[in-house]
Design a protein around this motif. Structure first.
Motif, PDB file in Angstrom:
ATOM      1  N   ILE A  68       0.851  -1.191   0.000  1.00 35.85           N
ATOM      2  CA  ILE A  68       0.000   0.000   0.000  1.00 35.85           C
ATOM      3  C   ILE A  68       0.885   1.238   0.000  1.00 35.85           C
ATOM      4  CG2 ILE A  68      -1.933  -1.119   1.191  1.00 35.85           C
ATOM      5  CD1 ILE A  68      -1.023   0.326   3.781  1.00 35.85           C
ATOM      6  N   ASP A  69       0.263   2.365  -0.283  1.00 37.83           N
ATOM      7  CA  ASP A  69       0.938   3.654  -0.146  1.00 37.83           C
ATOM      8  C   ASP A  69      -0.055   4.598   0.508  1.00 37.83           C
ATOM      9  OD1 ASP A  69       2.970   5.476  -0.206  1.00 37.83           O
ATOM     10  OD2 ASP A  69       3.096   5.605  -2.382  1.00 37.83           O
ATOM     11  N   CYS A  70       0.444   5.766   0.884  1.00 38.65           N
ATOM     12  CA  CYS A  70      -0.429   6.701   1.592  1.00 38.65           C
ATOM     13  C   CYS A  70      -0.019   8.137   1.317  1.00 38.65           C
ATOM     14  CB  CYS A  70      -0.393   6.435   3.090  1.00 38.65           C
ATOM     15  SG  CYS A  70       1.200   6.768   3.863  1.00 38.65           S
ATOM     16  N   GLU A  71      -0.927   9.035   1.726  1.00 37.24           N
ATOM     17  CA  GLU A  71      -0.687  10.471   1.609  1.00 37.24           C
ATOM     18  C   GLU A  71      -1.398  11.155   2.761  1.00 37.24           C
ATOM     19  OE1 GLU A  71      -0.991  13.209  -2.125  1.00 37.24           O
ATOM     20  OE2 GLU A  71      -3.014  12.894  -1.332  1.00 37.24           O
ATOM     21  N   ARG A  72      -0.697  12.067   3.410  1.00 33.76           N
ATOM     22  CA  ARG A  72      -1.299  12.848   4.488  1.00 33.76           C
ATOM     23  C   ARG A  72      -2.034  14.032   3.866  1.00 33.76           C
ATOM     24  NH1 ARG A  72      -1.102  13.225   9.742  1.00 33.76           N
ATOM     25  NH2 ARG A  72       0.622  11.773   9.958  1.00 33.76           N
ATOM     26  N   ARG A  73      -3.273  14.221   4.309  1.00 31.42           N
ATOM     27  CA  ARG A  73      -4.096  15.355   3.888  1.00 31.42           C
ATOM     28  C   ARG A  73      -4.645  15.996   5.148  1.00 31.42           C
ATOM     29  NH1 ARG A  73      -7.377  11.873  -0.494  1.00 31.42           N
ATOM     30  NH2 ARG A  73      -5.540  11.205  -1.683  1.00 31.42           N
TER      31      ARG A  73
END
Length: 121
Positions: A90-95
Motif C-alpha cells: 500500500i501507499d499513503c498520503e497525508r491530507r
C-alpha cells in the motif's frame, strides 16, 4: 503515520520470479524480497486492513475509517499500516490531519504471478 522508513519498492519483487515458483527455484535475493511481503501478509489484522483498502470504492480510504473496525488502538493500527507500506503493498498520503491509503496493485499482481500455476506446469 511516520514516513521515516522507506517502503520496499514494488519492483523489489524481481520480474524473473513472476512466471511462478514452478518455473525455476528462487534465488536468495528473490526469496528474501518475497518473504518480506508474505511476512507482512502473515497477520490477520494486516490481511483485513489490506482487504479493506483494496476493496474500497474509489480506490482509497482514510485511516479514520479503518481504525473503528478493530478493537485495537490507533497506534497499533498505524504500525500495521506501516508494515504494509514497507512491504510495498500500500501507499499513503497525508491530507491535513488524516492519512489516506490505497493499494499498490503491481505488488499484488506480482504475488499472484508467483503463485499462479502455468497451464503446462
Amino acid at each position: 503515520m511516520s514516513n521515516q522508513e522507506a517502503p520496499v519498492a514494488a519492483d523489489s519483487v524481481p520480474e524473473s520470479c513472476c512466471p511462478g515458483l514452478l518455473t525455476a527455484p528462487l534465488d536468495e535475493e528473490q526469496a528474501a524480497d518475497l518473504a518480506k511481503v508474505f511476512k507482512a501478509l502473515g497477520d490477520p489484522v494486516r490481511l483485513r486492513l489490506l482487504s479493506m483498502i483494496a476493496s474500497r470504492a474509489g480506490g482509497e480510504v482514510c485511516v479514520c475509517e479503518l481504525t473503528p473496525a478493530f478493537d485495537l488502538s490507533q497506534p497499533t493500527i498505524s504500525h500495521h499500516l506501516k508494515l504494509l507500506r514497507q512491504a510495498g503493498l500500500i501507499d499513503c498520503e497525508r491530507r491535513g490531519t488524516w492519512v489516506y491509503y490505497w493499494l499498490l496493485p503491481e505488488t499484488t499482481d506480482r504475488l499472484a504471478g508467483v503463485l499462479t500455476r502455468t497451464a503446462h506446469a
